[in-house]
Design an enzyme around this catalytic site. Sequence first.
Site, PDB file in Angstrom:
ATOM      1  N   LYS A   7      -4.847  12.690   9.377  1.00 45.24           N
ATOM      2  CA  LYS A   7      -4.674  12.619   7.614  1.00 45.24           C
ATOM      3  C   LYS A   7      -5.922  14.172   7.570  1.00 45.24           C
ATOM      4  O   LYS A   7      -5.645  15.309   8.388  1.00 45.24           O
ATOM      5  CB  LYS A   7      -6.371  11.839   7.261  1.00 45.24           C
ATOM      6  CG  LYS A   7      -6.246  10.274   7.814  1.00 45.24           C
ATOM      7  CD  LYS A   7      -8.071   9.774   7.580  1.00 45.24           C
ATOM      8  CE  LYS A   7      -7.272   8.056   7.660  1.00 45.24           C
ATOM      9  NZ  LYS A   7      -8.702   7.827   7.385  1.00 45.24           N
TER      10      LYS A   7
ATOM     11  N   TYR B 208      -4.792   2.493  -1.111  1.00 41.70           N
ATOM     12  CA  TYR B 208      -6.563   2.696  -0.637  1.00 41.70           C
ATOM     13  C   TYR B 208      -7.043   1.546  -1.716  1.00 41.70           C
ATOM     14  O   TYR B 208      -8.061   1.478  -2.592  1.00 41.70           O
ATOM     15  CB  TYR B 208      -7.579   3.031  -0.278  1.00 41.70           C
ATOM     16  CG  TYR B 208      -7.337   4.081   0.816  1.00 41.70           C
ATOM     17  CD1 TYR B 208      -6.906   3.727   2.065  1.00 41.70           C
ATOM     18  CD2 TYR B 208      -6.532   5.338   0.648  1.00 41.70           C
ATOM     19  CE1 TYR B 208      -7.119   3.666   3.132  1.00 41.70           C
ATOM     20  CE2 TYR B 208      -6.623   6.579   2.279  1.00 41.70           C
ATOM     21  CZ  TYR B 208      -7.109   5.055   3.060  1.00 41.70           C
ATOM     22  OH  TYR B 208      -6.704   6.148   4.812  1.00 41.70           O
TER      23      TYR B 208
ATOM     24  N   ASN C 111     -11.971  11.318   9.719  1.00 38.06           N
ATOM     25  CA  ASN C 111     -12.432  10.920  10.756  1.00 38.06           C
ATOM     26  C   ASN C 111     -10.372  10.766  11.036  1.00 38.06           C
ATOM     27  O   ASN C 111     -10.228   9.690  11.942  1.00 38.06           O
ATOM     28  CB  ASN C 111     -12.643   9.222  10.998  1.00 38.06           C
ATOM     29  CG  ASN C 111     -11.605   8.492   9.950  1.00 38.06           C
ATOM     30  OD1 ASN C 111     -11.067   8.760   9.073  1.00 38.06           O
ATOM     31  ND2 ASN C 111     -12.442   7.089   9.138  1.00 38.06           N
TER      32      ASN C 111
ATOM     33  N   HIS D 257      -5.084   7.392   9.941  1.00 39.86           N
ATOM     34  CA  HIS D 257      -5.224   6.055   9.310  1.00 39.86           C
ATOM     35  C   HIS D 257      -4.672   5.267  11.066  1.00 39.86           C
ATOM     36  O   HIS D 257      -3.113   5.561  11.436  1.00 39.86           O
ATOM     37  CB  HIS D 257      -4.653   6.047   8.472  1.00 39.86           C
ATOM     38  CG  HIS D 257      -4.275   4.700   8.308  1.00 39.86           C
ATOM     39  ND1 HIS D 257      -5.432   4.085   7.151  1.00 39.86           N
ATOM     40  CD2 HIS D 257      -3.159   4.195   8.060  1.00 39.86           C
ATOM     41  CE1 HIS D 257      -4.348   2.459   7.389  1.00 39.86           C
ATOM     42  NE2 HIS D 257      -3.576   2.657   7.603  1.00 39.86           N
TER      43      HIS D 257
ATOM     44  N   GLU E 101       2.071  -1.261   4.462  1.00 43.93           N
ATOM     45  CA  GLU E 101       1.881   0.079   4.888  1.00 43.93           C
ATOM     46  C   GLU E 101       3.582   0.964   5.124  1.00 43.93           C
ATOM     47  O   GLU E 101       3.420   2.036   4.745  1.00 43.93           O
ATOM     48  CB  GLU E 101       1.059   0.499   5.477  1.00 43.93           C
ATOM     49  CG  GLU E 101      -0.386   0.339   5.306  1.00 43.93           C
ATOM     50  CD  GLU E 101      -1.535  -0.251   5.911  1.00 43.93           C
ATOM     51  OE1 GLU E 101      -2.678  -0.369   5.672  1.00 43.93           O
ATOM     52  OE2 GLU E 101      -1.309   0.459   7.347  1.00 43.93           O
TER      53      GLU E 101
HETATM   54  P1  RTP Z   1      -8.371   3.207   7.909  1.00 38.46           P
HETATM   55  O1  RTP Z   1      -8.016   2.680   7.281  1.00 38.46           O
HETATM   56  O2  RTP Z   1      -8.314   4.370   7.371  1.00 38.46           O
HETATM   57  O3  RTP Z   1      -7.765   3.502   9.502  1.00 38.46           O
HETATM   58  O4  RTP Z   1      -9.545   3.624   8.819  1.00 38.46           O
HETATM   59  P2  RTP Z   1     -10.702   2.015   9.487  1.00 38.46           P
HETATM   60  O5  RTP Z   1      -9.590   0.329   9.004  1.00 38.46           O
HETATM   61  O6  RTP Z   1     -11.606   2.460  10.267  1.00 38.46           O
HETATM   62  O7  RTP Z   1     -12.104   2.448   8.241  1.00 38.46           O
HETATM   63  P3  RTP Z   1     -11.740   1.429   6.568  1.00 38.46           P
HETATM   64  O8  RTP Z   1     -12.755   0.953   6.253  1.00 38.46           O
HETATM   65  O9  RTP Z   1     -10.599   0.578   6.218  1.00 38.46           O
HETATM   66  O10 RTP Z   1     -12.179   2.481   5.439  1.00 38.46           O
HETATM   67  C1  RTP Z   1     -10.698   3.384   4.868  1.00 38.46           C
HETATM   68  C2  RTP Z   1     -11.362   4.867   4.920  1.00 38.46           C
HETATM   69  O11 RTP Z   1     -11.736   5.281   4.091  1.00 38.46           O
HETATM   70  C3  RTP Z   1     -13.115   6.053   4.775  1.00 38.46           C
HETATM   71  N1  RTP Z   1     -14.667   5.903   5.252  1.00 38.46           N
HETATM   72  N2  RTP Z   1     -15.867   6.336   4.523  1.00 38.46           N
HETATM   73  N3  RTP Z   1     -18.903   5.333   4.526  1.00 38.46           N
HETATM   74  C4  RTP Z   1     -18.181   5.881   4.160  1.00 38.46           C
HETATM   75  O12 RTP Z   1     -17.900   6.983   3.548  1.00 38.46           O
HETATM   76  C5  RTP Z   1     -16.404   5.546   4.308  1.00 38.46           C
HETATM   77  N4  RTP Z   1     -16.215   4.471   4.692  1.00 38.46           N
HETATM   78  C6  RTP Z   1     -15.039   4.809   4.955  1.00 38.46           C
HETATM   79  C7  RTP Z   1     -12.141   5.852   6.386  1.00 38.46           C
HETATM   80  O13 RTP Z   1     -11.766   7.453   6.464  1.00 38.46           O
HETATM   81  C8  RTP Z   1     -11.789   5.011   6.130  1.00 38.46           C
HETATM   82  O14 RTP Z   1     -11.057   5.271   7.818  1.00 38.46           O
HETATM   83 MG    MG Z   2      -8.329   0.732   7.393  1.00 42.07          MG
END
Ligand code: RTP
Ligand code: MG
Length: 145
Positions: free
Chosen positions: A14, A54, A117, A120, A131
């Site tokens: 990212k 997203y 973070n 992804h 994806e």
């Molecule tokens: P990713 O899809 O990027 O691998 O991450 P993830 O499954 O761990 O998290 P997800 O819930 O799918 O959220 C996608 C991305 O959105 C951002 N995010 N920001 N509370 C917040 O500010 C927040 N929550 C999520 C993060 O960049 C996350 O990876």
């Molecule tokens: Mg995710």
Amino acid sequence: MGNNEVERTFSIIKPDAVTRNLIGSILQRLESNGLSVVASKMIRLDREQAEGFYAEHKGRDFYEPLIEYMISAPVIVQVLQGEDAITVNRRVMGVTDPAKAEEGTIRADFALSVRENSVHGSDSVASAEREIAYFFAPEELCERD
Ligand code: RTP
Ligand code: MG
């Protein structure tokens, strides 16, 4: 967890990580855990691409800042292959919030915040297929042993 089968997953390095020259450090973690790169490119996402990627999060309070962040600098989009690649990649990444991520994971060691973070990784076989197809044509994936 996992089914011991060779599978493919989709990965993004990212903007926060690319900007801080962490591409090599992150790839080292992925490759040394049995994940092989079978496709890779650096791109600057446009708003439409980021919103489409997203779409499942549309309407959430973190959606708009997430989109702004994802288009703020280039990213590496890549396809990783290996035994249980989806599960292994998510284990090596650590959980979404770096403050909660296990020591030694990419997010614990490199991520700046729950949003910035660093990586992804697809969360299921269905997500991985969607994806990968979102960013790569089938012929862009290389065969590897
Ligand atoms: P990713 O899809 O990027 O691998 O991450 P993830 O499954 O761990 O998290 P997800 O819930 O799918 O959220 C996608 C991305 O959105 C951002 N995010 N920001 N509370 C917040 O500010 C927040 N929550 C999520 C993060 O960049 C996350 O990876
Ligand atoms: Mg995710």
